[in-house]
Design an enzyme around this catalytic site. Structure first.
Site, mmCIF file in Angstrom:
data_model
loop_
_atom_site.group_PDB
_atom_site.id
_atom_site.type_symbol
_atom_site.label_atom_id
_atom_site.label_comp_id
_atom_site.label_asym_id
_atom_site.label_seq_id
_atom_site.Cartn_x
_atom_site.Cartn_y
_atom_site.Cartn_z
ATOM 1 N N ALA A 1 44.652 -16.606 28.154
ATOM 2 C CA ALA A 1 43.502 -17.395 27.997
ATOM 3 C C ALA A 1 43.574 -18.243 29.348
ATOM 4 C CB ALA A 1 43.112 -17.978 26.823
ATOM 5 N N GLU B 1 -29.085 10.377 21.528
ATOM 6 C CA GLU B 1 -28.063 9.687 21.828
ATOM 7 C C GLU B 1 -28.700 8.032 21.432
ATOM 8 O OE1 GLU B 1 -25.156 9.743 23.628
ATOM 9 O OE2 GLU B 1 -25.651 11.766 22.960
ATOM 10 N N ASP C 1 -10.185 10.065 27.170
ATOM 11 C CA ASP C 1 -10.057 8.795 26.368
ATOM 12 C C ASP C 1 -10.088 8.903 25.010
ATOM 13 O OD1 ASP C 1 -12.525 9.436 25.857
ATOM 14 O OD2 ASP C 1 -13.517 7.445 26.673
ATOM 15 N N GLY D 1 -23.171 11.728 34.502
ATOM 16 C CA GLY D 1 -23.200 12.029 32.902
ATOM 17 C C GLY D 1 -22.348 13.388 32.439
ATOM 18 N N ASN E 1 41.006 -5.362 23.918
ATOM 19 C CA ASN E 1 40.388 -6.624 23.464
ATOM 20 C C ASN E 1 40.089 -7.580 24.866
ATOM 21 O OD1 ASN E 1 40.160 -8.754 21.188
ATOM 22 N ND2 ASN E 1 40.919 -10.084 22.959
ATOM 23 N N ARG F 1 -15.325 -0.928 31.291
ATOM 24 C CA ARG F 1 -15.121 -2.050 30.285
ATOM 25 C C ARG F 1 -13.453 -2.240 29.684
ATOM 26 N NH1 ARG F 1 -18.413 0.410 25.663
ATOM 27 N NH2 ARG F 1 -18.664 2.349 27.000
HETATM 28 C C1 UD1 Z 1 -20.955 11.039 24.548
HETATM 29 C C2 UD1 Z 1 -22.017 11.891 23.732
HETATM 30 C C3 UD1 Z 1 -22.125 11.387 22.555
HETATM 31 C C4 UD1 Z 1 -21.048 11.156 21.618
HETATM 32 C C5 UD1 Z 1 -20.005 10.383 22.267
HETATM 33 C C6 UD1 Z 1 -18.571 10.456 21.587
HETATM 34 C C7 UD1 Z 1 -23.244 12.562 25.707
HETATM 35 C C8 UD1 Z 1 -24.531 12.472 26.495
HETATM 36 N N1 UD1 Z 1 -23.122 11.662 24.652
HETATM 37 O O1 UD1 Z 1 -21.617 9.608 24.704
HETATM 38 O O2 UD1 Z 1 -23.234 12.050 21.853
HETATM 39 O O3 UD1 Z 1 -21.513 10.606 20.259
HETATM 40 O O4 UD1 Z 1 -19.500 11.024 23.466
HETATM 41 O O5 UD1 Z 1 -17.745 9.772 22.137
HETATM 42 O O6 UD1 Z 1 -22.583 13.397 26.133
HETATM 43 N N2 UD1 Z 1 -17.433 11.339 31.959
HETATM 44 C C9 UD1 Z 1 -17.162 11.791 33.031
HETATM 45 N N3 UD1 Z 1 -18.209 12.116 33.975
HETATM 46 C C10 UD1 Z 1 -19.454 11.646 33.808
HETATM 47 C C11 UD1 Z 1 -19.819 10.765 32.384
HETATM 48 C C12 UD1 Z 1 -18.772 10.781 31.675
HETATM 49 O O7 UD1 Z 1 -16.426 12.618 33.344
HETATM 50 O O8 UD1 Z 1 -20.245 11.549 34.580
HETATM 51 C C13 UD1 Z 1 -16.331 11.294 30.723
HETATM 52 C C14 UD1 Z 1 -16.060 9.869 30.683
HETATM 53 O O9 UD1 Z 1 -15.075 9.421 31.451
HETATM 54 C C15 UD1 Z 1 -15.742 9.576 29.364
HETATM 55 C C16 UD1 Z 1 -16.530 10.676 28.474
HETATM 56 O O10 UD1 Z 1 -16.775 11.722 29.684
HETATM 57 O O11 UD1 Z 1 -14.539 9.710 29.028
HETATM 58 C C17 UD1 Z 1 -17.828 10.354 27.749
HETATM 59 O O12 UD1 Z 1 -18.655 9.863 28.513
HETATM 60 P P1 UD1 Z 1 -19.732 8.802 28.359
HETATM 61 O O13 UD1 Z 1 -20.799 8.607 29.202
HETATM 62 O O14 UD1 Z 1 -19.094 7.465 27.738
HETATM 63 O O15 UD1 Z 1 -20.533 9.336 26.901
HETATM 64 P P2 UD1 Z 1 -20.740 8.630 25.714
HETATM 65 O O16 UD1 Z 1 -21.821 7.552 25.818
HETATM 66 O O17 UD1 Z 1 -19.605 8.233 24.949
HETATM 67 CA CA CA Z 2 -17.760 6.830 25.769
#
Ligand code: UD1
Ligand code: CA
Length: 464
Positions: A416, A148, A96, A71, A370, A9
């Site tokens: 000058a 979630e 992040d 995930g 100067n 995004r």
């Molecule tokens: C997650 C939580 C949610 C919480 C939120 C807070 C889960 C399932 N949910 O959701 O409960 O409220 O954070 O911000 O954990 N990442 C990886 N590898 C992956 C997936 C994600 O490194 O396979 C990293 C991403 O780069 C990101 C962070 O983990 O920085 C969060 O992942 P994201 O999938 O965005 O979780 P949320 O939906 O934000």
């Molecule tokens: Ca997120």
């Protein structure tokens, strides 16, 4: 620290965690915070653009690779083999979310270790929980489950206690639960949040701690959130410096990068941007409308409506308004660099004045010199740059061209309008300009002649 996802995004070529906040990549904010806490090991989970993210943390963290982004649960699983086997508590953070405070991380370790719980979840109470996991607790404050947003019912979505996504786990409890995660949810992902329900089913204790200030867990998913996090970070930095004795007339209109260093009794006027490794010493006044990049300003200097990059400004010096110091400019004590003066890769000695409309490039100017209005060091011959040297106590008159390479001795006097091509010795006087010709009454006679010609041609005065 999870940093595998690219951050789609953001719509950027740059990986999300490498985007700067107050002049410093997000991931460096978090590394700095972790180093302040003094943790035993930092493991960064990389995936997308793994080389670039790994390079950004090189020497400061161990790297674990998550091949496909399946995930948060899968990301933590990828980190497990890299964790030291004698690890007691593992805190999970995100690349992040750069505003997390060291006290918060320390309190997560402490809560885990003093209670003996299998896991501690950091929660927050927020006015708008959209997009975040909701945390449900039992009567004793134990965590029942995390739902979630995409899996939540309409009722569950009204719940305002959210999961910050930050946890402290006992290592063995994390290992035992992560291996049993299933991707049977709306997003077909392995949710780290499901480890909490698994541990509870195992009869383990899972507790929650609420973060004091929800602003510190703000995370960045798009550019609007990036600007929001930047604003919070900027406010925090300004507040810290004001507490250290810096006057900031309008903090909302002053931009201080994370690694800038300021002394007490510095004054920052509106529209000031201090970037990179800039240092400002006691009593200096910066602004209005001034940008300093990797620049050192000594005590008592005044810099206004100016831009300085990789430069040094001496004690009590005055720079601006409307001055530009380009890289490698070293300006001495009590020097005056006035309006519309550009200095580049030059040394300007103590008490020297370059008051107006001059270009000083690749020059070594002594002290008490100067440099008059409109002086130009002609440093470029079309192929190469050459240096100009001006000795102490010399006087360079207005509108002088100094054709480099050139050495002017001490105490010399350049009149000058001169164009100086040859070296000048100490105490010498130089005049190098076309001798003046004056024709008395010439203009009146010339105009009269012109009028006569027009009369002869028939007085066509139409202007064509
Ligand atoms: C997650 C939580 C949610 C919480 C939120 C807070 C889960 C399932 N949910 O959701 O409960 O409220 O954070 O911000 O954990 N990442 C990886 N590898 C992956 C997936 C994600 O490194 O396979 C990293 C991403 O780069 C990101 C962070 O983990 O920085 C969060 O992942 P994201 O999938 O965005 O979780 P949320 O939906 O934000
Ligand atoms: Ca997120």
């Amino acid at each position: 620290m999870l940093a595998a996802g690219h951050g789609t995004r953001m719509k950027s070529q740059t990986h999300k965690v490498l985007h700067p906040v107050c002049g410093k990549p997000m991931i460096h904010h978090i590394l700095d915070t972790l180093e302040e806490v003094g943790v035993d090991q930092i493991v960064v989970v990389v995936g997308q653009q793994r080389e670039r993210v790994a390079a950004a943390v090189a020497g400061r963290a161990d790297i674990a690779v998550q091949e496909a982004q399946l995930g948060t649960g899968d990301a933590v699983k990828a980190a497990l083999p890299t964790l030291r086997s004698d690890t007691n508590t593992v805190v999970v953070l995100y690349g992040d979310a750069p505003l997390i405070r060291p006290q918060t991380i320390a309190s997560m370790f402490e809560a885990r270790e003093t209670t003996g719980a299998a896991a501690v979840v950091l929660t927050a109470s927020v006015p708008d929980p959209t997009g975040l996991g909701r945390v449900f607790l039992d009567d004793e404050g134990g965590v029942l489950r995390v739902v979630e947003e995409k899996d939540a019912s309409v009722e569950e979505r009204k719940h305002r206690i959210i999961n910050t996504g930050i946890y402290a786990y006992r290592l063995d409890a994390l290992q035992a639960s992560v291996g049993r995660l299933q991707a049977d949810n709306a997003q077909r992902e392995y949710y780290l949040t499901d480890t909490l329900a698994i541990l509870r089913t195992d009869g383990e204790r899972v507790i929650a701690r609420m973060v004091e200030d929800p602003l510190e867990i703000a995370s960045v998913n798009d550019r609007a959130q990036l600007a929001h996090v930047e604003q919070i970070c900027r406010h925090n930095i300004a507040t810290r410096w004001m507490r250290e004795g810096v006057t900031i007339v309008d903090p909302s209109n002053t931009y201080i990068d994370a690694d800038v260093v300021l002394a007490p009794d510095v004054t920052l006027l509106p529209g000031t941007l201090l970037s990179g490794r800039t240092v400002v010493c006691e009593g200096a006044v910066i602004g209005p409308h001034t940008r300093l990049v990797d620049t050192r300003v000594e005590a008592g200097a005044v810099v206004q409506n100016a831009v300085a990059v990789e430069s040094e400004i001496g004690e009590q010096a005055q720079v601006g308004p409307f001055a530009y110091l380009r890289p490698g400019s070293r300006v001495g004590k009590r020097v005056k660099i006035g309006d519309f003066v550009e200095v580049k890769n030059s040394n300007i000695g103590d008490d020297t004045k370059v008051s107006h409309l001059a270009y000083v490039g690749d020059a070594d100017v002594g002290s008490q010199v100067n440099v008059g209005c409109g002086v130009i060091t002609v440093n470029y011959d079309g192929e190469r740059k050459h240096r100009t040297v001006i000795g102490d106590n010399s006087f360079v008159g207005s509108n002088v061209n100094l054709i480099a390479p050139l050495v002017i001795g001490e105490g010399a006097y350049i009149t000058a309008g001169s164009t100086v091509t040859d070296n000048v010795g100490d105490d010498a006087f130089v005049i190098s300009r076309v001798p003046q010709t004056t024709k008395p009454n010439y203009v009146r006679a010339w105009k009269a002649r012109k009028q006569n010609q027009n009369l002869v041609k028939g007085g066509d005065d139409s202007g064509h």
